[in-house]
Every structure is written in structure tokens, then in C-alpha cells.
Design a protein around this motif. Structure first.
Motif, PDB file in Angstrom:
ATOM      1  N   GLY A 262      81.650 -34.012  48.824  1.00 24.85           N
ATOM      2  CA  GLY A 262      81.216 -34.396  50.155  1.00 24.85           C
ATOM      3  C   GLY A 262      79.807 -34.947  50.164  1.00 24.85           C
ATOM      4  N   PRO A 263      79.317 -35.341  51.342  1.00 27.80           N
ATOM      5  CA  PRO A 263      77.988 -35.950  51.439  1.00 27.80           C
ATOM      6  C   PRO A 263      76.866 -34.951  51.172  1.00 27.80           C
ATOM      7  N   VAL A 264      75.867 -35.409  50.431  1.00 31.35           N
ATOM      8  CA  VAL A 264      74.674 -34.625  50.126  1.00 31.35           C
ATOM      9  C   VAL A 264      73.461 -35.529  50.293  1.00 31.35           C
ATOM     10  N   VAL A 265      72.283 -34.936  50.252  1.00 32.23           N
ATOM     11  CA  VAL A 265      71.026 -35.672  50.311  1.00 32.23           C
ATOM     12  C   VAL A 265      70.398 -35.662  48.924  1.00 32.23           C
ATOM     13  N   VAL A 266      70.019 -36.843  48.433  1.00 32.11           N
ATOM     14  CA  VAL A 266      69.309 -36.950  47.170  1.00 32.11           C
ATOM     15  C   VAL A 266      67.884 -37.411  47.485  1.00 32.11           C
ATOM     16  N   GLU A 267      66.936 -36.528  47.233  1.00 31.72           N
ATOM     17  CA  GLU A 267      65.530 -36.804  47.506  1.00 31.72           C
ATOM     18  C   GLU A 267      64.884 -37.337  46.233  1.00 31.72           C
ATOM     19  N   LEU A 268      64.243 -38.499  46.323  1.00 32.22           N
ATOM     20  CA  LEU A 268      63.758 -39.195  45.138  1.00 32.22           C
ATOM     21  C   LEU A 268      62.321 -39.648  45.337  1.00 32.22           C
ATOM     22  N   ALA A 269      61.480 -39.454  44.324  1.00 27.01           N
ATOM     23  CA  ALA A 269      60.099 -39.941  44.339  1.00 27.01           C
ATOM     24  C   ALA A 269      59.753 -40.486  42.963  1.00 27.01           C
ATOM     25  N   LEU A 270      59.115 -41.658  42.935  1.00 31.73           N
ATOM     26  CA  LEU A 270      58.770 -42.309  41.674  1.00 31.73           C
ATOM     27  C   LEU A 270      57.312 -42.712  41.653  1.00 31.73           C
ATOM     28  N   ARG A 271      56.757 -42.685  40.486  1.00 34.17           N
ATOM     29  CA  ARG A 271      55.439 -43.272  40.254  1.00 34.17           C
ATOM     30  C   ARG A 271      55.686 -44.625  39.599  1.00 34.17           C
ATOM     31  N   THR A 272      55.544 -45.680  40.362  1.00 34.17           N
ATOM     32  CA  THR A 272      55.912 -46.991  39.856  1.00 34.17           C
ATOM     33  C   THR A 272      55.139 -48.081  40.585  1.00 34.17           C
ATOM     34  N   GLU A 273      54.891 -49.170  39.901  1.00 37.63           N
ATOM     35  CA  GLU A 273      54.297 -50.353  40.515  1.00 37.63           C
ATOM     36  C   GLU A 273      55.291 -51.512  40.509  1.00 37.63           C
ATOM     37  N   GLY A 274      56.545 -51.231  40.164  1.00 33.95           N
ATOM     38  CA  GLY A 274      57.523 -52.297  40.027  1.00 33.95           C
ATOM     39  C   GLY A 274      58.777 -52.037  40.821  1.00 33.95           C
ATOM     40  N   TYR A 275      59.918 -52.384  40.240  1.00 33.05           N
ATOM     41  CA  TYR A 275      61.203 -52.354  40.933  1.00 33.05           C
ATOM     42  C   TYR A 275      61.861 -50.977  40.833  1.00 33.05           C
ATOM     43  N   THR A 276      62.540 -50.579  41.920  1.00 32.21           N
ATOM     44  CA  THR A 276      63.348 -49.368  41.935  1.00 32.21           C
ATOM     45  C   THR A 276      64.754 -49.723  42.397  1.00 32.21           C
ATOM     46  N   GLY A 277      65.732 -49.379  41.599  1.00 27.57           N
ATOM     47  CA  GLY A 277      67.120 -49.598  41.964  1.00 27.57           C
ATOM     48  C   GLY A 277      67.941 -48.351  41.709  1.00 27.57           C
ATOM     49  N   VAL A 278      68.848 -48.020  42.626  1.00 27.43           N
ATOM     50  CA  VAL A 278      69.730 -46.867  42.469  1.00 27.43           C
ATOM     51  C   VAL A 278      71.148 -47.292  42.844  1.00 27.43           C
ATOM     52  N   TRP A 279      72.102 -46.998  41.951  1.00 30.78           N
ATOM     53  CA  TRP A 279      73.501 -47.293  42.192  1.00 30.78           C
ATOM     54  C   TRP A 279      74.324 -46.019  41.979  1.00 30.78           C
ATOM     55  N   THR A 280      75.407 -45.864  42.737  1.00 25.22           N
ATOM     56  CA  THR A 280      76.403 -44.866  42.373  1.00 25.22           C
ATOM     57  C   THR A 280      77.205 -45.404  41.193  1.00 25.22           C
TER      58      THR A 280
END
Length: 439
Positions: A262-280
Motif C-alpha cells: 500500500g501507499p507509504v511516505v518516502v522522506e528523502l534529503a540529499l547533499r547535491t549541487e546537481g541532478y536528482t532523479g527517483v524512479w520506481t
């Protein structure tokens, strides 16, 4: 016999005076947090310059045998009612926590018997870490092995938990999920090298300021995920489970087994100066839904993800810097109310009341996409219903009003690469939801 925990584990401890031992040779502080995961003021910071909390519930002392142990006397029965969690924090004056041998925390009873403990085995380049926390649960207290490091040191840790850090302290402070965004300072006009501290918080005393000073030459860091919020009491859609915490140095696959479907929450934090991509990822490891497509520096946000029937969550993460993530139940998301809610990035919000208008103010420059999922007549917690027609899909700064039907429902900020505010206008009392919740 002491029960040894690994990162993320928790166990009940006696609601009694306890002693907490922190080893080896690190600086130790304690933060007493109220609802929302923030200190009420500087008096809720216990460290070597202010070793006793005003309530007497926490006392800090150095070990007398010179072995580098710091002791905390924690009288849990004396903890004030509005304090929900007690954080044990370790930091270094020089070097990193990777260099500390035998970094650990243990809880002992008044008779000296060890109750529970946690040994940190995966410390890296961090200079500050939340080692563990004592938190209220089911009328008692539990101990959780946290092991959440901060690449930006005590500055990032302090800001994350509501401690005011003056602008001239010589470091750059990243704004966390709940940071206030001043109307006079649009985010696009700020210099990326310096971020303003959170306003409307009490000033830190000189001792507290000294504890959060970091060397001026460093790369701005994304905040670590916020402390695990208490679940919304009357939220019944979806299973409740303890959070799963993960971290990594860059491109990776976020994988968690044994979750309820079922649905959940994914909490995400990055240290980055560039691109962020997330796919299932599909069962055959192919990219599926694109959840994040961002070029924002130091991305952070909360994503809505549906765990498949096999209970295995897998997300592909593309990132050019270190990241931290937590998987949370829907009940841990924040609830909309008439009070203004502050946020940054995508998020998942709950509405449990009657019909209302949701006022949304987005201050980013990219896409702002909002979906609404009505759950009142939806009885299958393993899948989401179709999104309600009339969602928001705009670009750039926006002021929008979203007409919400009666809850329960999810307001999903699917795209929001920037700061935003949200509040309810003219809310009406719930009817069917209250009847259902009280059965």
C-alpha cells in the motif's frame, strides 16, 4: 543481560530514573523536543555549558575514571508532559565520527544493570550525529537506535531541531522541511552560498552558539530527514509500522523488504549541487514511474509511493552526493489545519475534517503539481484510488485555492521544487469520517 540494537531498532525501557552512558571521548548534548520535533527554546539544550535541564529530568556529567565516557542522568517520570522525545547527540571538535573508536550508547537501570544499547558501526565523515532517542509510546518510553549523522555538523543538526543559529556565526545553514520562508526574501533572489536561519525562534545563548560553530569553508548540505512525527491519532488508512532509515554516498537503489502493501511516505534529503532523479522499479528492475526530476541544490522532500503486494519497495536514485531516506507510514504525514504549514519540496498531507478550501502558496520557479486522493469510500488500503479531477498543474510562483471534499483524503504535492505554505480556510466539521473513526 543487555539487549543490543542495530540502527533503526527500538525497545521499551522502564519509566524510571535511568543512566545513559555515551562512549568514547565525544562531546555529548541532549535535546528535549516538543511536538513537531523541535526544542521549545535554548533551555531545552543540555550540554557541558548548561549541564542540567530546568526540570531536573536530564543531567550531564563526565565520567570520573577518565575513560571518555559521558553520563546522562535521565529521570523519565520528571520529563515535562509536552516533551515527546529526548535526543542524545554526539559530536567531535576535530576529525570525524569515523575516527572515534567504540562509539556507543547504553541505557542502565539504577542498579547498574544494562538494559539496552547501540554500537555505531557505520559512522563516516560526519562531525555530529543523533545517536539515539528516548520517546513516548503507548503510555511508556522507548529507546531507539538512530545513528543519523549530519555532514554539515552541529549547525545542520541544530537547525533541524529548531535551534536558532545566528547569521554571522561563520557557516551556511540549510533550510529544513519546516523552515519559515520570509515574504521579503524570495528564494530565487538569495545567494546560494548563504542561507538565512529560521526566524521566529528564540536566540541561542553564547554557550549554544559556541557548540554549533563550524569551519567557514564547506559545501552547503541538505538537512537530514526530520524526526519521525507522531502518527495522526484518527488516521486509519494504511498500516502503521516503525520507520526504516537508509543512507548512501550517491547513485543507488533504495530497497526495503517486509513492508505492508500500500501507499507509504518516502522522506528523502540529499547533499547535491546537481541532478536528482527517483524512479520506481518494476519486478524485473526496469524504470517505471518518475517520482523526482529536479535540478535543485540539496533536494529534500516526501514522496508518495505504493508498496507492491510482495512488500518489497525498490526505488532507483540518481544523485551526485550523499543521501538519507526514511520510509514512513501514511499516518506519520502532517495534517492540514487552519494554522499555516510551511514546507519545501514534494510532500504528502492529510485531511481528516469536513469540506474546506486549502490555500496553497508556492514560491518555487518550476512545476507545481498537486493531486487529491479521496479515501472516504475507498476500502482497499493496498492501492490508491484515482486522483480527483481538478488538480493543480502550474509552473512558477502560484497562489491557488483547492476545494477539498470531506476527508479522509491525501493532498499530494507531487512536484514542488521550492518553498510553499498551506492552510485550511473555512473548514467544516467532518461527518462520515468521524462516525467511521469512532466505531
Amino acid at each position: 543481560m543487555m539487549r543490543g540494537l542495530v540502527k533503526g531498532d527500538n525497545a521499551f525501557v522502564p519509566t524510571a530514573p535511568l543512566r545513559v552512558a555515551v562512549r568514547n571521548g565525544v562531546d555529548v548534548a541532549v535535546l528535549l523536543l516538543a511536538e513537531g520535533g523541535r526544542v521549545r527554546g535554548d533551555a531545552d539544550i543540555v550540554f557541558h555549558g548548561a549541564p542540567v535541564h530546568s526540570s531536573g529530568a536530564v543531567r550531564l556529567s563526565e565520567g570520573g575514571d577518565g575513560d571518555g565516557t559521558v553520563w546522562l542522568e535521565t529521570g523519565l517520570p520528571a520529563v515535562e508532559e509536552d516533551i515527546t522525545r529526548v535526543l542524545v547527540v554526539a559530536s567531535t571538535e576535530s576529525g570525524t565520527l569515523r575516527d572515534v573508536e567504540g562509539l556507543s550508547v547504553a541505557v542502565l537501570g539504577t542498579d547498574g544493570t544494562a538494559v539496552v544499547g547501540y554500537e555505531v558501526t557505520d559512522a563516516g565523515g560526519e562531525t555530529a550525529m543523533v545517536l539515539a532517542e528516548l520517546y513516548r509510546r503507548a503510555g511508556g518510553w522507548k529507546f531507539r537506535a538512530v545513528g543519523q549523522g549530519y555532514l554539515d555538523g552541529l549547525t545542520g543538526l541544530a537547525v533541524d531541531h529548531g535551534v536558532d543559529v545566528p547569521e554571522d556565526h561563520g557557516t551556511e545553514v540549510a533550510v529544513d522541511h519546516g523552515a519559515d520562508v520570509a515574504e521579503e526574501a524570495p528564494v530565487e533572489n538569495r545567494a546560494p552560498e548563504t542561507r538565512a536561519p529560521e526566524p521566529d525562534l528564540p536566540p541561542s545563548p553564547p554557550q549554544a552558539v559556541a557548540k554549533v560553530v563550524e569551519p567557514p569553508a564547506r559545501v552547503p548540505a541538505a538537512p537530514a530527514p526530520a524526526p519521525f512525527p507522531e502518527p495522526v491519532a484518527d488516521w486509519t488508512f494504511g498500516a502503521f509500522f516503525e520507520p526504516h532509515t537508509l543512507s548512501g554516498p550517491g547513485n543507488d537503489v533504495i530497497s526495503v523488504e517486509g513492508l505492508p502493501p500500500g501507499p507509504v511516505v518516502v522522506e528523502l534529503a540529499l547533499r547535491t549541487e546537481g541532478y536528482t532523479g527517483v524512479w520506481t522499479l518494476t519486478p524485473d528492475n526496469r524504470e517505471d514511474d518518475l517520482l523526482v526530476n529536479s535540478t535543485e541544490e540539496n533536494f529534500r522532500g516526501r514522496l508518495l509511493v505504493v508498496v507492491p503486494e510482495n512488500g518489497r519497495l525498490r526505488l532507483k536514485l540518481r544523485a551526485d552526493g550523499p543521501w538519507q531516506a526514511r520510509v514512513l507510514p501514511l499516518a506519520a504525514a502532517r495534517r492540514l489545519s487552519e494554522e499555516t504549514m510551511e514546507g519545501w519540496g514534494p510532500d504528502v498531507l492529510l485531511h481528516t475534517g469536513g469540506t474546506a478550501d486549502a490555500a496553497l502558496h508556492y514560491r518555487g520557479s518550476s512545476n507545481f503539481i498537486v493531486d487529491v486522493f479521496e479515501l472516504a469510500e475507498h476500502d482497499d488500503p493496498t492501492v490508491l484510488p484515482d486522483a480527483r479531477p481538478g488538480y493543480i498543474n502550474e509552473i512558477g510562483r502560484r497562489r491557488e485555492t483547492l476545494e477539498l471534499p470531506e476527508g479522509p483524503l491525501l493532498v499530494h504535492l507531487a512536484r514542488a521544487d521550492g518553498p510553499w505554505r498551506a492552510r485550511l480556510k473555512q473548514p467544516r466539521a467532518a461527518t462520515a469520517w468521524l462516525r467511521r473513526a469512532r466505531r
